[in-house]
Design an enzyme around this catalytic site. Structure first.
Site, PDB file in Angstrom:
ATOM      1  N   ASP A  38      17.742  -4.579  -0.818  1.00  0.00           N
ATOM      2  CA  ASP A  38      16.563  -4.572   0.060  1.00  0.00           C
ATOM      3  C   ASP A  38      16.416  -3.188   0.672  1.00  0.00           C
ATOM      4  O   ASP A  38      17.380  -2.425   0.732  1.00  0.00           O
ATOM      5  CB  ASP A  38      16.726  -5.613   1.193  1.00  0.00           C
ATOM      6  CG  ASP A  38      15.391  -6.100   1.735  1.00  0.00           C
ATOM      7  OD1 ASP A  38      15.052  -7.286   1.525  1.00  0.00           O
ATOM      8  OD2 ASP A  38      14.658  -5.297   2.369  1.00  0.00           O
ATOM      9  N   VAL A  65      12.321  -0.978  -4.383  1.00  0.00           N
ATOM     10  CA  VAL A  65      12.035  -1.437  -5.756  1.00  0.00           C
ATOM     11  C   VAL A  65      11.004  -0.571  -6.478  1.00  0.00           C
ATOM     12  O   VAL A  65      10.823  -0.708  -7.684  1.00  0.00           O
ATOM     13  CB  VAL A  65      11.579  -2.921  -5.801  1.00  0.00           C
ATOM     14  CG1 VAL A  65      12.699  -3.844  -5.384  1.00  0.00           C
ATOM     15  CG2 VAL A  65      10.321  -3.142  -4.968  1.00  0.00           C
ATOM     16  N   TYR A 157      -3.350  -8.438  -2.722  1.00  0.00           N
ATOM     17  CA  TYR A 157      -2.214  -9.360  -2.872  1.00  0.00           C
ATOM     18  C   TYR A 157      -2.445 -10.295  -4.065  1.00  0.00           C
ATOM     19  O   TYR A 157      -1.565 -10.477  -4.913  1.00  0.00           O
ATOM     20  CB  TYR A 157      -2.021 -10.164  -1.578  1.00  0.00           C
ATOM     21  CG  TYR A 157      -0.774 -11.031  -1.580  1.00  0.00           C
ATOM     22  CD1 TYR A 157       0.471 -10.473  -1.304  1.00  0.00           C
ATOM     23  CD2 TYR A 157      -0.850 -12.395  -1.869  1.00  0.00           C
ATOM     24  CE1 TYR A 157       1.621 -11.256  -1.319  1.00  0.00           C
ATOM     25  CE2 TYR A 157       0.290 -13.179  -1.882  1.00  0.00           C
ATOM     26  CZ  TYR A 157       1.527 -12.605  -1.600  1.00  0.00           C
ATOM     27  OH  TYR A 157       2.665 -13.389  -1.621  1.00  0.00           O
ATOM     28  N   LYS A 161      -0.211 -10.498  -7.505  1.00  0.00           N
ATOM     29  CA  LYS A 161       0.509 -11.721  -7.889  1.00  0.00           C
ATOM     30  C   LYS A 161      -0.029 -12.301  -9.208  1.00  0.00           C
ATOM     31  O   LYS A 161       0.729 -12.892  -9.986  1.00  0.00           O
ATOM     32  CB  LYS A 161       0.434 -12.757  -6.756  1.00  0.00           C
ATOM     33  CG  LYS A 161       1.187 -12.323  -5.492  1.00  0.00           C
ATOM     34  CD  LYS A 161       2.651 -12.040  -5.788  1.00  0.00           C
ATOM     35  CE  LYS A 161       3.458 -11.692  -4.546  1.00  0.00           C
ATOM     36  NZ  LYS A 161       4.882 -11.464  -4.844  1.00  0.00           N
ATOM     37  N   ILE A 190       5.182 -20.633   2.865  1.00  0.00           N
ATOM     38  CA  ILE A 190       6.541 -21.011   3.245  1.00  0.00           C
ATOM     39  C   ILE A 190       6.885 -20.342   4.576  1.00  0.00           C
ATOM     40  O   ILE A 190       6.479 -19.191   4.812  1.00  0.00           O
ATOM     41  CB  ILE A 190       7.562 -20.540   2.163  1.00  0.00           C
ATOM     42  CG1 ILE A 190       7.078 -20.884   0.741  1.00  0.00           C
ATOM     43  CG2 ILE A 190       8.938 -21.134   2.438  1.00  0.00           C
ATOM     44  CD1 ILE A 190       6.887 -22.344   0.431  1.00  0.00           C
TER      45      ILE A 190
HETATM   46  N1  LIG Z   1       6.584 -16.825   2.198  1.00  0.00           N
HETATM   47  C1  LIG Z   1       5.595 -17.290   1.448  1.00  0.00           C
HETATM   48  O1  LIG Z   1       4.852 -18.165   1.848  1.00  0.00           O
HETATM   49  C2  LIG Z   1       5.388 -16.762   0.051  1.00  0.00           C
HETATM   50  C3  LIG Z   1       4.466 -17.443  -0.733  1.00  0.00           C
HETATM   51  C4  LIG Z   1       4.249 -17.011  -2.040  1.00  0.00           C
HETATM   52  C5  LIG Z   1       4.924 -15.921  -2.519  1.00  0.00           C
HETATM   53  N2  LIG Z   1       5.801 -15.258  -1.718  1.00  0.00           N
HETATM   54  C6  LIG Z   1       6.484 -14.092  -2.281  1.00  0.00           C
HETATM   55  O2  LIG Z   1       7.873 -14.275  -2.195  1.00  0.00           O
HETATM   56  C7  LIG Z   1       8.517 -13.028  -2.016  1.00  0.00           C
HETATM   57  C8  LIG Z   1       9.404 -13.085  -0.790  1.00  0.00           C
HETATM   58  O3  LIG Z   1       8.586 -13.321   0.343  1.00  0.00           O
HETATM   59  P1  LIG Z   1       9.197 -13.689   1.771  1.00  0.00           P
HETATM   60  O4  LIG Z   1       8.282 -14.682   2.365  1.00  0.00           O
HETATM   61  O5  LIG Z   1      10.630 -13.984   1.630  1.00  0.00           O
HETATM   62  O6  LIG Z   1       8.946 -12.310   2.549  1.00  0.00           O
HETATM   63  P2  LIG Z   1       9.856 -11.567   3.615  1.00  0.00           P
HETATM   64  O7  LIG Z   1       8.955 -10.578   4.273  1.00  0.00           O
HETATM   65  O8  LIG Z   1      10.599 -12.529   4.471  1.00  0.00           O
HETATM   66  O9  LIG Z   1      10.923 -10.790   2.706  1.00  0.00           O
HETATM   67  C9  LIG Z   1      10.526  -9.780   1.831  1.00  0.00           C
HETATM   68  C10 LIG Z   1      11.647  -8.746   1.730  1.00  0.00           C
HETATM   69  O10 LIG Z   1      11.228  -7.725   0.816  1.00  0.00           O
HETATM   70  C11 LIG Z   1      11.678  -6.489   1.327  1.00  0.00           C
HETATM   71  N3  LIG Z   1      10.885  -5.387   0.793  1.00  0.00           N
HETATM   72  C12 LIG Z   1       9.599  -5.042   1.089  1.00  0.00           C
HETATM   73  N4  LIG Z   1       9.253  -3.945   0.419  1.00  0.00           N
HETATM   74  C13 LIG Z   1      10.330  -3.555  -0.319  1.00  0.00           C
HETATM   75  C14 LIG Z   1      10.591  -2.501  -1.229  1.00  0.00           C
HETATM   76  N5  LIG Z   1       9.669  -1.567  -1.513  1.00  0.00           N
HETATM   77  N6  LIG Z   1      11.810  -2.433  -1.808  1.00  0.00           N
HETATM   78  C15 LIG Z   1      12.757  -3.357  -1.533  1.00  0.00           C
HETATM   79  N7  LIG Z   1      12.579  -4.377  -0.674  1.00  0.00           N
HETATM   80  C16 LIG Z   1      11.374  -4.471  -0.075  1.00  0.00           C
HETATM   81  C17 LIG Z   1      11.523  -6.615   2.849  1.00  0.00           C
HETATM   82  O11 LIG Z   1      12.363  -5.675   3.520  1.00  0.00           O
HETATM   83  C18 LIG Z   1      11.946  -8.058   3.070  1.00  0.00           C
HETATM   84  O12 LIG Z   1      13.331  -8.156   3.363  1.00  0.00           O
HETATM   85  C19 LIG Z   1       7.404 -11.982  -1.935  1.00  0.00           C
HETATM   86  O13 LIG Z   1       7.220 -11.395  -3.201  1.00  0.00           O
HETATM   87  C20 LIG Z   1       6.202 -12.803  -1.550  1.00  0.00           C
HETATM   88  O14 LIG Z   1       4.992 -12.197  -1.929  1.00  0.00           O
HETATM   89  C21 LIG Z   1       6.057 -15.654  -0.453  1.00  0.00           C
END
Ligand SMILES: NC(=O)c1ccc[n+]([C@@H]2O[C@H](COP(=O)([O-])OP(=O)(O)OC[C@H]3O[C@@H](n4cnc5c(N)ncnc54)[C@H](O)[C@@H]3O)[C@@H](O)[C@H]2O)c1
Length: 256
Positions: A38, A65, A157, A161, A190
């Site tokens: 991360d 990333v 976004y 996706k 979520i």
């Molecule tokens: N939470 C939801 O409802 C939801 C729904 C659909 C999809 N998603 C997807 O699931 C994934 C995780 O989401 P989440 O809810 O856990 O989000 P979150 O914000 O809790 O965690 C995301 C993590 O990604 C890290 N991050 C951001 N940019 C980065 C980079 N350039 N390099 C490395 N790390 C980086 C952040 O530091 C963070 O720790 C994401 O891709 C999100 O789009 C989430």
């Protein structure tokens, strides 16, 4: 009792928070060694430490990333430390910067596409040679329901996706003959920092929450465990005939 991913080695990006952190914990509990990566170093290290304290195997690596060279280091270090690489969970992502198209900026668009889509592409590209050489592997890409249906104000976004969805299918076809499976996961909303911060930033937090909740047939948001369990399934040999699939876990959001 044997774990569901015993002996496997997984890299989880975005492992400091939300879905990545919960996936790392559950993969480790089911027997995998996990490399948590991360941008957020302190929180990421804490997740790896927590796994080790609970008796699991884990390490943390700081990673952006979007940096191709760092991906090579993550793969090399994983192989040196744990001897193999079976699973990649591409969970790093951002949900910020939602902008109506009439106000959208190219900078915000590029930032979202750069992390969510290009970051996933770089991850797939980085692990594919190792997995193909071993003749096994499972790559799990976090897309979203917003990679399948639209929502106003979220063009970048949704595009990122939707791109992850099709990247997954195209690569799945290429890697299937080599023994490597590639699938996408499409969560509904979520309860993670990403979603809760979006609610907080809105003009009326409760109203936005109620509105989003009402779009899920089950009448609630999901919790991270419900996505992490799907990810463990895709990482495990239980899903051995699945590739190029869209695993929707959304409480009925897209059923309507
Ligand atoms: N939470 C939801 O409802 C939801 C729904 C659909 C999809 N998603 C997807 O699931 C994934 C995780 O989401 P989440 O809810 O856990 O989000 P979150 O914000 O809790 O965690 C995301 C993590 O990604 C890290 N991050 C951001 N940019 C980065 C980079 N350039 N390099 C490395 N790390 C980086 C952040 O530091 C963070 O720790 C994401 O891709 C999100 O789009 C989430």
């Amino acid at each position: 009792m044997a774990g569901r991913v015993d002996g496997k080695v997984a890299v989880v990006t975005g492992g400091a928070s939300g879905l990545g952190a919960e996936s790392a914990r559950r993969l480790a509990r089911e027997g995998a060694a996990v490399v948590v990566t991360d941008l957020a170093e302190e929180a990421g290290r804490a997740v790896a430490d927590e796994i080790v304290a609970a008796g699991g195997r884990a390490a943390f690596m700081a990673q952006d990333v979007t940096e191709e060279a760092r991906w090579t280091e993550v793969v090399d270090t994983t192989l040196q430390r744990f001897g193999r690489l079976d699973v990649l969970v591409n969970s790093a992502g951002i949900g910020e910067g939602g902008q109506p198209i009439l106000e959208a900026t190219l900078d915000a668009w590029r930032r979202t596409i750069g992390i969510n889509l290009e970051g996933t592409f770089l991850g797939v590209k980085a692990v594919a040679p190792t997995m193909a050489a071993a003749g096994r592997g499972s790559i799990i890409n976090l897309s979203s329901i917003l990679g399948k249906v639209g929502m106003p104000g979220t063009a970048a976004y949704c595009a990122s996706k939707g791109g992850v969805l099709m990247l997954t299918k195209a690569v799945a076809l290429e890697l299937a003959p080599l023994g490597v499976r590639v699938n996408s996961v499409h969560p509904g909303f979520i309860e993670t920092p990403m979603v809760l911060n979006t609610f907080r930033r809105s003009e009326n937090e409760n109203e936005m929450r109620d509105n989003i909740v009402s779009r899920h047939a089950m009448g609630r948001l999901g919790v991270p465990r419900e996505i992490a369990d799907a990810i463990v399934f895709l990482a495990s040999d239980e899903s051995s005939f699945m590739t190029g699939a869209e695993m929707v876990v959304d409480g009925g959001y897209t059923a309507a």
